[in-house]
Design a protein around this motif. Structure first.
Motif, mmCIF file in Angstrom:
data_model
loop_
_atom_site.group_PDB
_atom_site.id
_atom_site.type_symbol
_atom_site.label_atom_id
_atom_site.label_comp_id
_atom_site.label_asym_id
_atom_site.label_seq_id
_atom_site.Cartn_x
_atom_site.Cartn_y
_atom_site.Cartn_z
ATOM 1 N N ASP A 1 3.021 3.489 9.336
ATOM 2 C CA ASP A 1 4.310 4.088 9.019
ATOM 3 C C ASP A 1 4.703 5.145 10.043
ATOM 4 O OD1 ASP A 1 4.914 2.657 6.531
ATOM 5 O OD2 ASP A 1 3.138 3.657 5.774
ATOM 6 N N LEU A 2 3.722 5.875 10.587
ATOM 7 C CA LEU A 2 4.029 6.825 11.663
ATOM 8 C C LEU A 2 4.566 6.096 12.889
ATOM 9 C CD1 LEU A 2 0.968 9.258 11.467
ATOM 10 C CD2 LEU A 2 3.337 9.801 10.870
ATOM 11 N N LEU A 3 3.989 4.940 13.207
ATOM 12 C CA LEU A 3 4.489 4.157 14.330
ATOM 13 C C LEU A 3 5.945 3.752 14.091
ATOM 14 C CD1 LEU A 3 4.028 2.565 17.000
ATOM 15 C CD2 LEU A 3 3.296 0.642 15.573
ATOM 16 N N GLY B 1 14.089 -7.915 3.238
ATOM 17 C CA GLY B 1 13.604 -7.317 1.999
ATOM 18 C C GLY B 1 12.100 -7.308 1.854
ATOM 19 N N ARG B 2 11.365 -7.361 2.961
ATOM 20 C CA ARG B 2 9.907 -7.350 2.915
ATOM 21 C C ARG B 2 9.381 -6.056 3.507
ATOM 22 N NH1 ARG B 2 9.361 -13.325 5.716
ATOM 23 N NH2 ARG B 2 10.741 -14.433 4.253
ATOM 24 N N GLU B 3 8.148 -5.716 3.177
ATOM 25 C CA GLU B 3 7.528 -4.491 3.675
ATOM 26 C C GLU B 3 6.643 -4.797 4.879
ATOM 27 O OE1 GLU B 3 7.610 -1.104 3.157
ATOM 28 O OE2 GLU B 3 9.475 -1.729 2.218
ATOM 29 N N PRO B 4 6.906 -4.166 6.017
ATOM 30 C CA PRO B 4 6.048 -4.367 7.191
ATOM 31 C C PRO B 4 4.662 -3.775 6.959
ATOM 32 C CG PRO B 4 8.124 -3.294 7.783
ATOM 33 C CD PRO B 4 8.016 -3.250 6.296
ATOM 34 N N SER B 5 3.690 -4.338 7.662
ATOM 35 C CA SER B 5 2.323 -3.825 7.596
ATOM 36 C C SER B 5 1.718 -3.886 8.991
ATOM 37 C CB SER B 5 1.486 -4.654 6.624
ATOM 38 O OG SER B 5 0.135 -4.254 6.644
ATOM 39 N N VAL B 6 1.201 -2.737 9.466
ATOM 40 C CA VAL B 6 0.560 -2.667 10.781
ATOM 41 C C VAL B 6 -0.836 -2.097 10.576
ATOM 42 C CG1 VAL B 6 0.780 -1.888 13.166
ATOM 43 C CG2 VAL B 6 2.837 -2.097 11.744
ATOM 44 N N THR B 7 -1.855 -2.756 11.109
ATOM 45 C CA THR B 7 -3.218 -2.269 10.925
ATOM 46 C C THR B 7 -3.368 -0.890 11.574
ATOM 47 O OG1 THR B 7 -3.943 -3.427 12.912
ATOM 48 C CG2 THR B 7 -4.202 -4.579 10.829
ATOM 49 N N PRO B 8 -4.167 -0.003 10.972
ATOM 50 C CA PRO B 8 -4.233 1.385 11.437
ATOM 51 C C PRO B 8 -4.591 1.558 12.909
ATOM 52 C CG PRO B 8 -5.231 1.202 9.270
ATOM 53 C CD PRO B 8 -4.938 -0.196 9.724
ATOM 54 N N GLY B 9 -5.637 0.871 13.382
ATOM 55 C CA GLY B 9 -6.044 1.053 14.766
ATOM 56 C C GLY B 9 -4.968 0.604 15.746
ATOM 57 N N ALA C 1 12.375 9.949 7.963
ATOM 58 C CA ALA C 1 11.477 11.085 7.726
ATOM 59 C C ALA C 1 11.401 11.459 6.258
ATOM 60 C CB ALA C 1 11.937 12.284 8.551
ATOM 61 N N ASP C 2 12.403 11.065 5.475
ATOM 62 C CA ASP C 2 12.397 11.387 4.047
ATOM 63 C C ASP C 2 11.644 10.342 3.225
ATOM 64 O OD1 ASP C 2 14.204 9.374 4.488
ATOM 65 O OD2 ASP C 2 15.813 10.221 3.267
ATOM 66 N N ASP C 3 11.056 9.361 3.868
ATOM 67 C CA ASP C 3 10.300 8.330 3.164
ATOM 68 C C ASP C 3 9.119 8.991 2.452
ATOM 69 O OD1 ASP C 3 8.209 6.156 2.827
ATOM 70 O OD2 ASP C 3 9.819 4.969 3.714
ATOM 71 N N PRO C 4 8.850 8.628 1.202
ATOM 72 C CA PRO C 4 7.748 9.257 0.454
ATOM 73 C C PRO C 4 6.367 8.970 1.036
ATOM 74 C CG PRO C 4 8.710 7.424 -0.787
ATOM 75 C CD PRO C 4 9.621 7.689 0.352
ATOM 76 N N ARG C 5 6.267 8.054 1.971
ATOM 77 C CA ARG C 5 4.975 7.807 2.617
ATOM 78 C C ARG C 5 4.534 8.983 3.481
ATOM 79 N NH1 ARG C 5 8.018 3.270 2.732
ATOM 80 N NH2 ARG C 5 7.111 1.291 2.054
ATOM 81 N N PHE C 6 5.484 9.866 3.831
ATOM 82 C CA PHE C 6 5.191 10.977 4.725
ATOM 83 C C PHE C 6 5.164 12.304 3.979
ATOM 84 C CE2 PHE C 6 7.789 7.994 7.408
ATOM 85 C CZ PHE C 6 6.712 7.469 8.108
ATOM 86 N N ALA D 1 -1.747 0.463 15.095
ATOM 87 C CA ALA D 1 -0.629 1.403 15.002
ATOM 88 C C ALA D 1 -0.895 2.677 15.790
ATOM 89 C CB ALA D 1 -0.359 1.736 13.533
ATOM 90 N N ALA D 2 -2.119 3.193 15.710
ATOM 91 C CA ALA D 2 -2.454 4.407 16.455
ATOM 92 C C ALA D 2 -2.337 4.163 17.960
ATOM 93 C CB ALA D 2 -3.872 4.865 16.096
ATOM 94 N N ASP D 3 -2.784 3.004 18.405
ATOM 95 C CA ASP D 3 -2.622 2.636 19.813
ATOM 96 C C ASP D 3 -1.137 2.573 20.166
ATOM 97 O OD1 ASP D 3 -3.188 1.739 22.402
ATOM 98 O OD2 ASP D 3 -3.247 -0.361 21.776
ATOM 99 N N GLY D 4 -0.323 2.059 19.236
ATOM 100 C CA GLY D 4 1.113 1.951 19.475
ATOM 101 C C GLY D 4 1.790 3.301 19.611
#
Length: 335
Positions: free
Chosen positions: A301-303, A222-230, A312-317, A232-235
């Motif tokens: 979130d893209l990662l 029940g927690r929200e993941p967080s990945v730093t932008p740089g 894909a229906d997540d409002p983040r996108f 995540a882009a590398d990922g």
């Protein structure tokens, strides 16, 4: 490429970076300046360590061609500001250590029987066992300098009988894997299951295994993941680079009808275009003029979308174009 051309390109890049960094706010919007510099940093961060060190040397050489003063000092600061002297191999190892601490903190306080919502049929105990097995396998490959594939069944796991002991076993597995990775030159040739046939492949691959499985654990709790932008882009790029080498992904992708997907990161400014179909799978670090479908969102979130941990229906996108193309792609590539 000649030394003259390399020096000219390095000095031209340095001039652009310094001009952006020192530009007055009434001439260049600060948010735009930050975005441009972050994008440049992201691109430089993807260079192999040897190329990063060479670029740092070229910037310092450019500084030596200028008289002492503000511009000379700014040139000397560029390698440090972009971390060009940093050891990428060690940075990946440090990042693994950080992510694994978060993973262990999450699973140690949870019931091992908790279902993993993103991996149907798995419990947290299954997730920890799988993740620790990956550590053991990669450590074995690097320590032995494997020249060919080694099956998991050939690797001693020393798995405890009680699932409650799995987190401590994972902690030991992580420590052993990192100790081995840090002792070996990342440029050492060896077998890998991906595009990069060197030791340097493994910490990068293990980092994104850890990030995705941390997200599995957090979402299940029940927690929200967080990945730093740089990161995540590398990922995203690591995923795309290795997809053709992962048969369980490459084979279903090869059966897809013609299509293309554009991805745009709102926080790094990076873009990617993925194409597939009769002409085969390909990707570029650029935005296509008219992909079949386009997805914009934060890098992290893209990662997670690429790995099937976000929908894909997540409002983040923001999705535009033919959603069916995206749906079939995600169905074929879910890790």
């Amino acid at each position: 490429m000649s030394d003259a051309l390399l020096n000219a390109l390095a000095e031209a890049l340095a001039d652009v970076v310094i001009s952006i960094d020192t530009c007055e706010d009434d001439i260049l919007d600060p948010d735009t300046a930050v975005k441009w510099l972050e994008t440049t940093g992201f691109l430089l961060d993807r260079l192999p360590p040897a190329d990063r060190r060479e670029l740092a040397r070229l910037f310092r050489r450019a500084a030596g061609r200028h008289p002492e003063g503000a511009w000379h000092d700014e040139l000397l600061r560029i390698p440090d500001s972009f971390g060009l002297d940093d050891d990428q191999h060690e940075l990946y190892c440090d990042a693994i250590e950080h992510v694994e601490r978060r993973f262990l903190a999450a699973v140690r306080e949870a019931d091992p029987a908790t279902p993993v919502t993103t991996c149907p049929g798995w419990t947290l105990a299954d997730l920890v066992r799988h993740h620790g097995t990956t550590h053991r396998w990669m450590e074995h490959l690097v320590r032995t300098g494997a020249a060919e594939r080694v099956r998991l069944r050939e690797v001693p796991l020393h798995l405890p009988d009680d699932p409650a002991d799995y987190p401590d076993w994972l902690a030991r597995s992580t420590e052993t894997a990192l100790d081995t990775l840090r002792k070996v030159d990342p440029d050492t040739p060896m077998w890998s299951n991906g595009a990069d046939q060197r030791v340097g492949y493994f910490p990068r691959r293990l980092l994104f295994e850890a990030i995705v499985h941390l997200a599995d654990a957090e979402l299940s709790l029940g927690r929200e993941p967080s990945v730093t932008p740089g990161t995540a882009a590398d990922g995203i790029e690591e995923f795309l680079e290795n997809l053709p080498y992962f048969s369980w992904l490459a084979e279903p992708v090869a059966r897809l009808a013609d299509g293309s997907i554009g991805l745009s990161s709102r926080d790094t400014g990076a873009s990617w275009t993925v194409t597939f179909g009769e002409a085969g799978f390909a990707w570029t670090k650029s935005a296509a003029a008219a992909p079949s479908v386009h997805v914009a969102g934060p890098s992290g979130d893209l990662l997670l979308l690429m790995y099937g941990r976000r929908g894909a229906d997540d409002p983040r996108f923001k999705v535009t174009g033919d959603r069916a193309v995206l749906t079939t792609w995600l169905a074929a590539t879910t890790f």
